[in-house]
Design a protein around this motif. Structure first.
Motif, PDB file in Angstrom:
ATOM      1  N   VAL A  14      10.060  10.210 -19.835  1.00 54.88           N
ATOM      2  CA  VAL A  14      10.902  10.052 -21.017  1.00 54.88           C
ATOM      3  C   VAL A  14      10.315   8.982 -21.931  1.00 54.88           C
ATOM      4  O   VAL A  14       9.603   8.087 -21.487  1.00 54.88           O
ATOM      5  CB  VAL A  14      12.357   9.710 -20.626  1.00 54.88           C
ATOM      6  N   SER A  15      10.626   9.080 -23.208  1.00 58.48           N
ATOM      7  CA  SER A  15      10.081   8.116 -24.168  1.00 58.48           C
ATOM      8  C   SER A  15      10.885   6.817 -24.188  1.00 58.48           C
ATOM      9  O   SER A  15      10.321   5.756 -24.425  1.00 58.48           O
ATOM     10  CB  SER A  15      10.022   8.732 -25.562  1.00 58.48           C
ATOM     11  N   ASP A  16      12.183   6.888 -23.965  1.00 60.94           N
ATOM     12  CA  ASP A  16      13.039   5.700 -23.979  1.00 60.94           C
ATOM     13  C   ASP A  16      13.859   5.680 -22.693  1.00 60.94           C
ATOM     14  O   ASP A  16      14.953   6.239 -22.629  1.00 60.94           O
ATOM     15  CB  ASP A  16      13.935   5.711 -25.213  1.00 60.94           C
ATOM     16  N   CYS A  20      17.859   6.806 -21.814  1.00 61.15           N
ATOM     17  CA  CYS A  20      18.132   7.899 -20.873  1.00 61.15           C
ATOM     18  C   CYS A  20      18.987   7.412 -19.699  1.00 61.15           C
ATOM     19  O   CYS A  20      19.902   8.116 -19.264  1.00 61.15           O
ATOM     20  CB  CYS A  20      16.834   8.526 -20.392  1.00 61.15           C
ATOM     21  N   ARG A  64       7.086  12.000 -23.830  1.00 58.20           N
ATOM     22  CA  ARG A  64       7.279  12.353 -25.233  1.00 58.20           C
ATOM     23  C   ARG A  64       8.633  13.020 -25.390  1.00 58.20           C
ATOM     24  O   ARG A  64       9.102  13.718 -24.496  1.00 58.20           O
ATOM     25  CB  ARG A  64       6.213  13.345 -25.683  1.00 58.20           C
ATOM     26  N   ASP A  65       9.232  12.837 -26.562  1.00 61.26           N
ATOM     27  CA  ASP A  65      10.495  13.506 -26.857  1.00 61.26           C
ATOM     28  C   ASP A  65      10.283  15.016 -26.934  1.00 61.26           C
ATOM     29  O   ASP A  65       9.238  15.476 -27.409  1.00 61.26           O
ATOM     30  CB  ASP A  65      11.084  13.014 -28.177  1.00 61.26           C
ATOM     31  N   ASP A  67      11.588  18.726 -28.447  1.00 60.54           N
ATOM     32  CA  ASP A  67      12.227  19.240 -29.660  1.00 60.54           C
ATOM     33  C   ASP A  67      12.592  20.697 -29.397  1.00 60.54           C
ATOM     34  O   ASP A  67      11.941  21.601 -29.902  1.00 60.54           O
ATOM     35  CB  ASP A  67      11.294  19.094 -30.860  1.00 60.54           C
ATOM     36  N   CYS A  98      25.275  14.182 -30.217  1.00 57.92           N
ATOM     37  CA  CYS A  98      24.324  14.862 -29.327  1.00 57.92           C
ATOM     38  C   CYS A  98      24.834  16.214 -28.817  1.00 57.92           C
ATOM     39  O   CYS A  98      24.220  16.800 -27.933  1.00 57.92           O
ATOM     40  CB  CYS A  98      23.933  13.948 -28.161  1.00 57.92           C
ATOM     41  N   ARG A 117      22.349  17.117 -25.888  1.00 60.84           N
ATOM     42  CA  ARG A 117      20.942  16.719 -25.839  1.00 60.84           C
ATOM     43  C   ARG A 117      20.890  15.278 -25.357  1.00 60.84           C
ATOM     44  O   ARG A 117      21.563  14.413 -25.891  1.00 60.84           O
ATOM     45  CB  ARG A 117      20.350  16.835 -27.235  1.00 60.84           C
ATOM     46  N   ASN A 120      16.030  12.056 -24.762  1.00 62.39           N
ATOM     47  CA  ASN A 120      14.651  12.536 -24.748  1.00 62.39           C
ATOM     48  C   ASN A 120      14.527  13.987 -25.231  1.00 62.39           C
ATOM     49  O   ASN A 120      13.442  14.500 -25.382  1.00 62.39           O
ATOM     50  CB  ASN A 120      14.064  12.414 -23.339  1.00 62.39           C
ATOM     51  N   GLY A 121      15.659  14.642 -25.453  1.00 58.03           N
ATOM     52  CA  GLY A 121      15.646  16.014 -25.938  1.00 58.03           C
ATOM     53  C   GLY A 121      15.940  17.060 -24.885  1.00 58.03           C
ATOM     54  O   GLY A 121      15.992  18.246 -25.189  1.00 58.03           O
TER      55      GLY A 121
END
Length: 146
Positions: A14-16, A20, A64-65, A67, A98, A117, A120-121
């Motif tokens: 995950v990006s964050d 999360c 990465r997130d 999409d 979300c 969502r 992270n998507g």
């Protein structure tokens, strides 16, 4: 004797990781049961109460997130105890910005569900009326008597 595999975890880059962790804690009732840090990596294990040795999410920074389009139905599924609980969590998700799938009914075995969502998507479904999770025995019994 053959060994039958059993799923124990899903690992997500995950990006964050902090966002999360907060999402899965606040929306899914999961808690961090293990966390470790190295120079470039943070790893957190999260589990539902009383499932710490059964099934966990492993979150790792450095991803990465995603999409995903709204009609992409890959998701993690969580069962809730009632239709009202699905409506309540959908309302929370809508207010948090979300919500992806508003509550809807589908024929058995899908039931009543909504989707949101994560930061992270990834998509997360909350359902009632599936033959999985809370109340599954009741739904199985109903299917046998119909």
């Amino acid at each position: 004797m053959p060994v039958t595999p059993r799923i124990t975890h899903i690992a997500l880059h995950v990006s964050d990781i902090d966002a999360c962790i907060a999402f899965y804690r606040d929306f899914c009732g999961m808690a961090v049961i293990h966390e470790r840090h190295s120079a470039h990596q943070t790893i957190a294990w999260m589990a539902e109460p009383d499932r710490e040795t059964d099934f966990i999410f492993v979150l790792m920074n450095g991803g990465r997130d995603l999409d995903l389009p709204d009609n992409d139905y890959r998701h993690f599924g969580f069962a809730l105890e009632s239709r009202e609980a699905v409506d309540r969590i959908a309302d929370r998700a809508d207010k948090a910005g979300c919500l992806v799938w508003a509550p809807r009914d589908e024929p058995f075995p899908v039931g009543y569900y909504c989707g949101m969502r994560d930061p992270n998507g990834n998509y997360v479904e909350f359902s009632y009326g599936q033959p999985l999770g809370p109340g599954a025995e009741d739904f199985a019994r109903l299917q046998r008597t119909d």
